[in-house]
Design a protein around this motif. Structure first.
Motif, PDB file in Angstrom:
ATOM      1  N   SER A  35       0.838  -1.194   0.000  1.00  0.00           N
ATOM      2  CA  SER A  35       0.000   0.000   0.000  1.00  0.00           C
ATOM      3  C   SER A  35       0.878   1.250   0.000  1.00  0.00           C
ATOM      4  O   SER A  35       1.912   1.282   0.666  1.00  0.00           O
ATOM      5  N   PRO A  36       0.480   2.289  -0.771  1.00  0.00           N
ATOM      6  CA  PRO A  36      -0.775   2.415  -1.504  1.00  0.00           C
ATOM      7  C   PRO A  36      -0.758   1.807  -2.891  1.00  0.00           C
ATOM      8  O   PRO A  36      -1.774   1.823  -3.572  1.00  0.00           O
ATOM      9  N   SER A  37       0.379   1.301  -3.373  1.00  0.00           N
ATOM     10  CA  SER A  37       0.410   0.611  -4.657  1.00  0.00           C
ATOM     11  C   SER A  37       0.780  -0.843  -4.444  1.00  0.00           C
ATOM     12  O   SER A  37       1.540  -1.187  -3.550  1.00  0.00           O
ATOM     13  N   ALA A 239      -7.667   6.961 -13.298  1.00  0.00           N
ATOM     14  CA  ALA A 239      -7.906   6.810 -11.866  1.00  0.00           C
ATOM     15  C   ALA A 239      -6.635   7.028 -11.062  1.00  0.00           C
ATOM     16  O   ALA A 239      -6.676   7.511  -9.928  1.00  0.00           O
ATOM     17  N   GLU A 240      -5.494   6.701 -11.650  1.00  0.00           N
ATOM     18  CA  GLU A 240      -4.222   6.818 -10.938  1.00  0.00           C
ATOM     19  C   GLU A 240      -3.657   8.239 -11.010  1.00  0.00           C
ATOM     20  O   GLU A 240      -3.268   8.814  -9.995  1.00  0.00           O
ATOM     21  N   ASP A 273     -11.059   0.490 -10.029  1.00  0.00           N
ATOM     22  CA  ASP A 273     -10.740   0.621  -8.604  1.00  0.00           C
ATOM     23  C   ASP A 273     -11.594  -0.334  -7.765  1.00  0.00           C
ATOM     24  O   ASP A 273     -11.111  -0.914  -6.783  1.00  0.00           O
ATOM     25  N   TRP A 300      -8.167   1.229   0.351  1.00  0.00           N
ATOM     26  CA  TRP A 300      -7.598   2.384  -0.345  1.00  0.00           C
ATOM     27  C   TRP A 300      -8.193   2.498  -1.740  1.00  0.00           C
ATOM     28  O   TRP A 300      -8.615   3.586  -2.158  1.00  0.00           O
ATOM     29  N   ARG A 301      -8.272   1.378  -2.462  1.00  0.00           N
ATOM     30  CA  ARG A 301      -8.848   1.432  -3.806  1.00  0.00           C
ATOM     31  C   ARG A 301     -10.339   1.742  -3.762  1.00  0.00           C
ATOM     32  O   ARG A 301     -10.875   2.404  -4.657  1.00  0.00           O
ATOM     33  N   THR A 303     -11.758   3.687  -1.549  1.00  0.00           N
ATOM     34  CA  THR A 303     -11.795   5.132  -1.322  1.00  0.00           C
ATOM     35  C   THR A 303     -11.560   5.894  -2.626  1.00  0.00           C
ATOM     36  O   THR A 303     -12.241   6.884  -2.922  1.00  0.00           O
ATOM     37  N   LYS A 304     -10.610   5.434  -3.419  1.00  0.00           N
ATOM     38  CA  LYS A 304     -10.343   6.067  -4.710  1.00  0.00           C
ATOM     39  C   LYS A 304     -11.561   5.992  -5.619  1.00  0.00           C
ATOM     40  O   LYS A 304     -11.893   6.960  -6.313  1.00  0.00           O
ATOM     41  N   ASN A 307     -14.141   8.509  -4.483  1.00  0.00           N
ATOM     42  CA  ASN A 307     -13.729   9.887  -4.736  1.00  0.00           C
ATOM     43  C   ASN A 307     -13.806  10.244  -6.220  1.00  0.00           C
ATOM     44  O   ASN A 307     -14.079  11.402  -6.575  1.00  0.00           O
ATOM     45  N   GLN A 308     -13.551   9.267  -7.093  1.00  0.00           N
ATOM     46  CA  GLN A 308     -13.663   9.549  -8.521  1.00  0.00           C
ATOM     47  C   GLN A 308     -15.076   9.980  -8.901  1.00  0.00           C
ATOM     48  O   GLN A 308     -15.261  10.812  -9.790  1.00  0.00           O
TER      49      GLN A 308
END
Length: 322
Positions: A35-37, A239-240, A273, A300-301, A303-304, A307-308
């Protein structure tokens, strides 16, 4: 304890593989960072040398990744084709579930998100993705076809079979995306070979090139590569890096796609995501390597993805018009 037991099992696997590669010399298993990747969370990685002392890198694909990854033969085909063009490190040997490739120079490493603010780095990465789309013929024979919508629902079902509680945001987002999902065939671009994963950790760069000797970035992490709608891959890139490194429409055109397809790519970015969120949560529920916090990555993903949807330039208004 469980950690030591896991290490022993992994070393046993590596020893069995090593029997087929007597000319290689291997070091220790590399540490992972989830995390985060997602770095090293779906394979076993070791550095080594060939019989001439040249640096090489080995990846053993583990069984845990099979429910969500492309078949090994497909991944190996994509990596071999990309390696021959300098898009990815060159492949030296393929056997069983193992790929051995040239090791990038020591100064090369996985990219960091802020480094993609450099226009040269960002557009070079987009160019490498676009070059993959042009692969054809024998070089990609047998590469698997992928469909992101099917992948998301398949991974959702797999997670539900663990008996764990599904985060409510998953179905809430899928409900918001339902107008698109029902009409997805109307928005598809022709399928082409794709790397499929825009995570920054899948980019290899030389962070300190010598003057006048700038190298093109290379791509790694081919787990979900295949023949697919390139807008699915575009969504993963958006997304990234979209909120941080460039305007979304420019990123789309940099991948060789029409700017008018931006809302479709954005929705695929949310679905991508969600897919990796479910993978992380499923791995957390089933993993035997507790030292890797897969749940943290999955959340985390998620959440992404959420948010998108609410970004001012996101696809929410476009979805409402469907």
């Amino acid at each position: 304890d469980r950690k030591q037991s896991t290490i022993r099992i992994l070393r046993g696997c590596l020893n069995m593989v090593a029997d087929n590669y007597g000319e290689w010399n291997w070091g220790d298993i590399e540490k992972t960072d989830i995390s985060p990747s997602w770095v090293g969370g779906d394979g076993i990685f070791t550095e080594g040398t060939d019989s001439s002392g040249n640096a090489v890198f080995r990846r053993v694909f583990t069984q845990e990744s099979r429910p969500y990854s492309s078949p090994f033969e497909s991944i190996a085909t994509m990596m071999k084709a990309a390696g021959s063009l300098g898009i990815s490190p060159k492949i030296l040997a393929i056997d069983g579930q193992t790929i051995i490739m040239e090791r990038t120079p020591k100064n090369w490493r996985n990219a960091k998100l802020d480094e993609l603010r450099n226009p040269y780095v960002l557009w070079s990465v987009l160019e490498q993705h676009r070059r993959i789309h042009e692969l054809s013929g024998e070089s990609i024979k047998g590469v698997t076809k992928r469909d992101l919508v099917e992948d998301v629902y398949g991974m959702r079902d797999l997670y539900m079979h663990t008996g764990k509680t599904l985060p409510r945001e998953v179905d809430a987002l899928l409900k918001q995306l339902d107008p698109f999902i029902k009409r997805v065939d109307e928005f598809h671009e022709p399928a082409v070979p794709c790397h499929g994963d825009g995570a920054t950790s899948n980019i290899l760069i030389d962070p300190s090139p010598e003057a006048g000797n700038v190298s093109m970035p290379m791509l790694t992490g081919w787990t979900v590569s295949g023949v697919m709608d390139p807008l699915e891959e575009a969504g993963s890139v958006l997304a990234e890096v979209g909120p941080f490194c460039g305007t979304p429409a420019q990123l789309i055109t940099g991948l060789g796609l029409p700017a008018s397809t931006l809302p479709v790519a954005q929705v695929f970015g949310i679905l991508g995501d969600l897919y990796w969120a479910l993978i992380g949560l499923w791995r957390s529920a089933t993993t035997e390597t507790p030292e890797i916090d897969f749940a943290k990555y999955g959340l985390w993903r998620l959440t992404k993805a959420r948010n998108q949807m609410v970004l001012p330039f996101g696809p929410a208004a476009w979805l409402e018009r469907l």
